[in-house]
Design an enzyme around this catalytic site. Sequence first.
Site, mmCIF file in Angstrom:
data_model
loop_
_atom_site.group_PDB
_atom_site.id
_atom_site.type_symbol
_atom_site.label_atom_id
_atom_site.label_comp_id
_atom_site.label_asym_id
_atom_site.label_seq_id
_atom_site.Cartn_x
_atom_site.Cartn_y
_atom_site.Cartn_z
ATOM 1 N N HIS A 50 0.848 -1.205 0.000
ATOM 2 C CA HIS A 50 0.000 0.000 0.000
ATOM 3 C C HIS A 50 0.878 1.249 0.000
ATOM 4 C CE1 HIS A 50 -4.232 -1.425 1.235
ATOM 5 N NE2 HIS A 50 -3.600 -2.429 0.652
ATOM 6 N N GLU A 51 0.349 2.309 -0.573
ATOM 7 C CA GLU A 51 1.041 3.611 -0.696
ATOM 8 C C GLU A 51 2.342 3.514 -1.484
ATOM 9 O OE1 GLU A 51 0.423 2.703 2.783
ATOM 10 O OE2 GLU A 51 -1.612 3.447 2.595
ATOM 11 N N GLU B 175 -11.003 2.172 2.395
ATOM 12 C CA GLU B 175 -10.765 2.838 3.683
ATOM 13 C C GLU B 175 -11.372 4.243 3.719
ATOM 14 O OE1 GLU B 175 -6.539 3.051 4.358
ATOM 15 O OE2 GLU B 175 -6.145 4.187 2.549
HETATM 16 C C1 NOJ Z 1 -2.994 2.693 5.094
HETATM 17 C C2 NOJ Z 1 -3.447 1.445 4.418
HETATM 18 O O1 NOJ Z 1 -4.017 1.715 3.170
HETATM 19 C C3 NOJ Z 1 -4.421 0.751 5.334
HETATM 20 O O2 NOJ Z 1 -4.973 -0.376 4.696
HETATM 21 C C4 NOJ Z 1 -3.704 0.393 6.604
HETATM 22 O O3 NOJ Z 1 -4.622 -0.196 7.491
HETATM 23 C C5 NOJ Z 1 -3.099 1.611 7.271
HETATM 24 N N1 NOJ Z 1 -2.320 2.354 6.328
HETATM 25 C C6 NOJ Z 1 -2.218 1.247 8.437
HETATM 26 O O4 NOJ Z 1 -1.078 0.584 7.984
HETATM 27 CA CA CA Z 2 -3.799 3.849 1.932
#
Ligand code: NOJ
Ligand code: CA
Length: 701
Positions: free
Chosen positions: A484-485, A509
């Site tokens: 992610h990111e 999210e």
């Molecule tokens: C951002 C992520 O996209 C999410 O899925 C994750 O729970 C949080 N960061 C914490 O790592």
């Molecule tokens: Ca994210």
Amino acid sequence: MQRFLLCLTFMVLIGLSAIAQTITSPDKNLTLKFELQGNGVPTYQLTYKQKPVIKTSKLGLETKDVPSFMDGFTLTKSETSTFDEMWTPVWGEEKNIRNHYNELLVTLTQKSVKDRFIRIRFRVFNDGLGFRYEFPSQPNLNYFVIKEEHTQFALNGDHKAFWLPGDFDTQEYETVVSNLSEVRGKMKDAVTPNVSQTTFSPTGLQTPLMLKRNSDGLYINIHEAALVDYSCMSLNLDDKNFVLESFLTPDAIGDKGYMQAPTQSPWRTVIVSDKAGDVMLSKLVYNLNEPTKFKDVSWIKPVKYVGVWWEMITGKSTWAYTDLENVQLGITDYTKTKPNGKHGANTANVKKYIDFAAKNGFDAVLVEGWNQGWEDWFGKTKDYVFDFVTPYPDFDVKELHRYAASKNVKIIMHHETSGSVRNYERHLDTAYKFMVENGYNAVKSGYVGQIIPRGEHHYGQWLVNHYLYTITKAADYKIMVNAHEAIRPTGLARTYPNLIGNEAARGTEYESFGGNTPAHTTILPFTRLIGGPMDYTPGIFQTRINAYNPQNNSFVHTTLAKQLALYVTMYSPLQMAADLPETYDKFSDAFQFIKDVAVDWDASYALEAEPGEYITLARKAKGKNEWYIGSITNENPRVATVTFNYLPKGKTFEATIYADGKDASFDKNPQSYQIRKVKVTSKTVLKQQVAPGGGFAVSVK
Ligand code: NOJ
Ligand code: CA
């Protein structure tokens, strides 16, 4: 992988400087023309059915310290060839993928720079163009530093665009839909993500950039393929002339790429079609990536999972074990601190999810917040916050390993780096070893917040190399990665199929952080998904977040039935059922679709598609006579038309339709749905009402 045809390479022409070089796509619809203009400036243009798609556009790179690769070129060699093969991805939307193109390779020499030469390789497929710069090994070219890449995409007019503001660190934006001429004015309206932003220009855009030509509805998608050891490309728009020009992500001192010959740039891609569905299902970006380097891929498997996750995202529970005032990071003995009483990743709760996964046939349970350090996870101390191996006192690693294994369920590891990349690299080997020892075969990693070392960006060359390092290193341990990111995908999963997921866009999210627009998921398959699958994490049935956390008044901007459709429309070999087990227990009839739906496919069919409006997709489950259909709309209701002509002829199947209720809508009545069964054959045409922000899912057996 089977290669059934590799056609002749022919034509070597010397001294052709002034003459344009032309190739067409195998079906002849696309024509690519390369030409040196003016003072030896490389240019190209692309037409589709004789009409310009990309008008004469310049190519070149500006360098530091050594002369630039911008002009003064003569054409010293021109070669064309044809390639046609079928290859079989480890997982995907199709069982086999055809890679069929005509290629033009030009060698360009700068006589004034001691005969230094580069090559530009163009590949024209039926669905678009790919081209890249190549820097062969030669006496007068070794190291060089890129100041800027100046690749132009000169569009033929003011197109409708589906765009994200230029940003070197995040793609978690809502897509803006506007004409290119309106970009400058709309930049300030772009819904910004809840993480740092570094918008670089009033007309800077990210890729994949989806365009629709206003004059005739032609669809054009601009992106890149095989982004390796290079900075991510953004596009700067000249909004008077509608020329897009590459703009690379700088490093901490403003440089844009450190190169050593022999090397090459990533491919620049232009997908073109008069059918939106063809753009959505295009495999051009994968075709421009290398075949997999892995000899053994038996350990890479699609995954359907649940997780101790949504309860933290909604604020019902926490990642942290205690409160910030009780900890001194790296020093604290957590057994002596007072727990906050809301820690989600505790052994008993994780066992509840494991039981739920086992009972319902899921492969895995993601557990976030299991390791020490979450009290200040993107705060001031983040450079040393996590070591990725030390659990909180209420998370029993050994016992959970034993318990999950006894139920044939895997636990998915979570590595949140908080953007502290050097810290992560230091711990990586130990962290992966810890995973293997404790039965984990997949990791979700994350890069929230600004990058440390400070000044580096999520999309710079150094980080691009980091992400690939974690993927190749993970492969040494037979670990699958969902980052992610991280950098947006560019088809690298063909080469490294253990990269089974990425985020790199605004995921579910955000439904807990204020919401995504109903149109959002009708756009992503034309933008973000062009480079690879997304861990979108659908399946939210409790659409009012305050049912979990009274303080959170966000709501999910879809109907319940649309959440089901997303398992088909948002392709991913990694699919989460993101809601809480107790909620699924309340809606067990609708949950049946999530239990049934496949995560790997033999074939995919775009039945209806218009970016920003609607998508209806049908897919055949891998190795099974089962089909799944997903249909979604934006905020507007509509009647979808579902055809079944991909079913075997002369047979009758039972279709279960999970549809919006008559009175359903995403904002007023999202949980209204109806389930019915009908008989279908290859000749059936089904008309189905879709609610505002709604959708429907169909399983056919
Ligand atoms: C951002 C992520 O996209 C999410 O899925 C994750 O729970 C949080 N960061 C914490 O790592
Ligand atoms: Ca994210």
